[in-house]
Design an enzyme around this catalytic site. Structure first.
Site, mmCIF file in Angstrom:
data_model
loop_
_atom_site.group_PDB
_atom_site.id
_atom_site.type_symbol
_atom_site.label_atom_id
_atom_site.label_comp_id
_atom_site.label_asym_id
_atom_site.label_seq_id
_atom_site.Cartn_x
_atom_site.Cartn_y
_atom_site.Cartn_z
ATOM 1 N N ASP A 168 -6.252 -0.569 -11.379
ATOM 2 C CA ASP A 168 -5.710 -0.377 -10.030
ATOM 3 C C ASP A 168 -6.024 -1.628 -9.211
ATOM 4 O OD1 ASP A 168 -5.126 0.321 -7.463
ATOM 5 O OD2 ASP A 168 -6.109 2.276 -7.550
ATOM 6 N N CYS B 155 1.968 6.049 -11.013
ATOM 7 C CA CYS B 155 0.593 5.615 -10.727
ATOM 8 C C CYS B 155 0.022 6.540 -9.659
ATOM 9 C CB CYS B 155 0.552 4.136 -10.331
ATOM 10 S SG CYS B 155 1.451 3.727 -8.827
ATOM 11 N N CYS C 264 1.728 0.054 -5.713
ATOM 12 C CA CYS C 264 1.296 -1.170 -6.412
ATOM 13 C C CYS C 264 1.841 -1.241 -7.837
ATOM 14 C CB CYS C 264 -0.229 -1.269 -6.445
ATOM 15 S SG CYS C 264 -0.978 -1.390 -4.810
ATOM 16 N N ARG C 265 1.294 -0.423 -8.753
ATOM 17 C CA ARG C 265 1.617 -0.565 -10.173
ATOM 18 C C ARG C 265 2.986 0.000 -10.556
ATOM 19 N NH1 ARG C 265 -3.798 2.254 -11.964
ATOM 20 N NH2 ARG C 265 -3.247 3.275 -10.007
ATOM 21 N N SER C 266 3.251 1.267 -10.204
ATOM 22 C CA SER C 266 4.493 1.875 -10.716
ATOM 23 C C SER C 266 5.781 1.274 -10.143
ATOM 24 C CB SER C 266 4.472 3.408 -10.615
ATOM 25 O OG SER C 266 4.366 3.845 -9.292
ATOM 26 N N ASN D 69 2.022 4.922 -5.855
ATOM 27 C CA ASN D 69 3.433 4.500 -5.954
ATOM 28 C C ASN D 69 3.751 3.339 -5.004
ATOM 29 O OD1 ASN D 69 6.778 5.979 -5.546
ATOM 30 N ND2 ASN D 69 6.084 4.530 -7.073
HETATM 31 P P1 4NP Z 1 -1.149 2.266 -7.062
HETATM 32 O O1 4NP Z 1 -2.342 1.655 -6.198
HETATM 33 O O2 4NP Z 1 -1.625 3.603 -7.573
HETATM 34 O O3 4NP Z 1 -0.977 1.272 -8.154
HETATM 35 O O4 4NP Z 1 0.048 2.365 -6.141
HETATM 36 C C1 4NP Z 1 -2.928 2.341 -5.132
HETATM 37 C C2 4NP Z 1 -2.297 2.379 -3.917
HETATM 38 C C3 4NP Z 1 -2.898 3.031 -2.847
HETATM 39 C C4 4NP Z 1 -4.130 3.633 -3.023
HETATM 40 C C5 4NP Z 1 -4.759 3.615 -4.257
HETATM 41 C C6 4NP Z 1 -4.141 2.974 -5.309
HETATM 42 N N1 4NP Z 1 -4.757 4.283 -1.914
HETATM 43 O O5 4NP Z 1 -5.887 4.759 -2.080
HETATM 44 O O6 4NP Z 1 -4.152 4.349 -0.834
#
Ligand code: 4NP
Length: 150
Positions: free
Chosen positions: A122, A8, A13-15, A11
């Protein structure tokens, strides 16, 4: 050994949730499952507390995972690379060196709805139910992935 990487943006939340869900479904002696982010914002960080909480609700412990950034080496180290969304997918494809690298990259929701190119939303900036929705999508996708192998 089949090696599967979940990717993602951050790294956190989703992955990591996708990694935990797929690990819970496949035997770890035949499968190596990992996750990474296309961005470096959260390298070394634990998963988002909301991802940890939804995983825990369904009996999965992801507290020990730590963020890392996707690298070109991952094309050599993994057989399959699942992108959570369209932006991650494009980012990974841009880093590919060969057609063989490109062939390893898939959008994870195409396992549920082939060729529709849908993205796992997201959940980072949203509320708690975003994480529940993401969990359910990933659980369905990972169940389909599991049935390909077992
Ligand atoms: P992820 O979510 O891609 O599912 O881990 C996010 C985590 C952090 C951020 C964006 C999306 N950020 O902008 O810090």
């Amino acid at each position: 050994m089949t090696r599967i990487l979940m990717v993602c943006l951050g790294n956190i939340c989703r992955s990591p949730l996708a990694e935990g869900v797929l690990k819970s479904k496949l035997p770890n002696d035949n499968f190596f499952i990992d996750s990474a982010g296309t961005a470096a914002y959260h390298v070394g960080n634990a998963p988002d507390p909301r991802s940890i909480a939804v995983a825990k609700k369904y009996g999965i412990d992801i507290t020990n995972l730590r963020g890392r950034q996707f690298t070109k080496q991952d094309f050599d180290d993994f057989d399959l690379i699942y992108a959570m969304d369209d932006s991650n997918f494009k980012h990974i494809i841009k880093m590919a060196r060969t057609d063989e690298d490109i062939a390893k990259v898939k959008l994870i929701l195409n396992e549920i709805t082939p060729n529709e190119n849908l993205s796992v939303p997201d959940p980072y900036y949203g509320g708690g139910d975003g994480f529940e929705t993401v969990y359910k999508m990933l659980d369905t996708a990972c169940e389909i992935i599991k049935r390909k192998y077992i």
